[in-house]
Design a protein around this motif. Structure first.
Motif: not given
Length: 252
Positions: A164-186
């Motif tokens: 965001i222009p003019g503002y110092r942003i401190a943060g972190k992205s995340g991408t987690a894997e989910l396993k359900h019924d043999g399938k992978t979602t995120y």
């Protein structure tokens, strides 16, 4: 360990990253290398201090306390997996609580849903603060972590779309894997603090089963930017003061 290999989420040439750069680039292998210098018991103790694996106290129906296994139950892979967010589970309130604690100078403040009650007389009665705050990390450590998380939102970081222009942003992205019924979602996320030099609020965005792109810095960070921008205008927040000594992403 266990003859298993760990990789970053994308293929790349050799990165000569600082510790802050490991966070900024979201390097799984870099976090593993850092964790090798930390005893498993210490990692576990900090998970518990940040209230991971504990109920939030909000009394929300269906709330899961998550899973943070005791060290005695860790196998040869777990110590390394927990360093970058696998091997344990947390709910959204717990995840936000970690960032809010860092933004609050290292002090954990139990969450609440109600600021107060406005009576018929239009007098607002503030909800009592009857929950004990917990010191988790030193203020200097919290300040350093905020500076490190700024790199994740820099032009070279994983979540530059949160800027965001003019503002110092401190943060972190995340991408987690989910396993359900043999399938992978995120499950994609971005949690950010506005602003890094004068924290006022923490905004978290979680997107289950995103379509097309899966990385939190791509799908969740832009939503954070829109929400945080509205709050900045609504609260009439003053622009940030530039950091005179920003941390480096790369070793010279």
């Amino acid at each position: 360990p266990n003859k298993q290999e760990f990789h970053d989420s994308t293929n790349h040439d050799t990165w000569n990253l600082t510790a802050a750069g490991v966070l900024g680039k979201s390097s799984n292998t870099g976090m593993i290398q850092i964790s090798e210098a930390i005893p498993s018991s210490t990692l576990y103790d900090y998970f518990k201090k940040f209230q991971l694996g504990e109920f939030s106290g909000l009394g929300l129906p269906g709330e899961s306390r998550g899973k943070v296994h005791e060290v005695a139950k860790w196998d040869g892979r777990t110590k390394y997996a927990v360093a970058f967010g696998q091997g344990l589970t947390v709910n959204a309130i717990q995840a936000v609580g970690v960032y809010a604690t860092v933004a609050n100078g290292g002090v954990y403040s139990p969450p609440s849903l109600i600021r107060g009650i406005r009576e018929a007389s239009a007098t607002e009665v503030v909800a009592p603060e009857n929950k004990e705050q917990i010191k988790v990390i030193e203020p200097e450590t919290a300040e350093t972590l905020l500076k490190m998380m700024e790199l994740a939102t820099s032009d070279e970081g994983t979540a530059r779309t949160a800027q965001i222009p003019g503002y110092r942003i401190a943060g972190k992205s995340g991408t987690a894997e989910l396993k359900h019924d043999g399938k992978t979602t995120y499950f994609s996320s971005y949690i950010g603090v506005v602003s890094a030099d004068d924290p006022k609020f923490t905004v978290a965005v979680f997107i289950r089963n995103p379509k097309g792109q899966i990385f939190g810095g791509v799908v969740a960070a832009p939503v954070f930017r829109e929400v945080a921008s509205f709050l900045i205008q609504n609260r009439e927040m003053a622009p940030s003061t530039p950091d005179p000594k920003p941390l480096a992403m790369w070793w010279e």
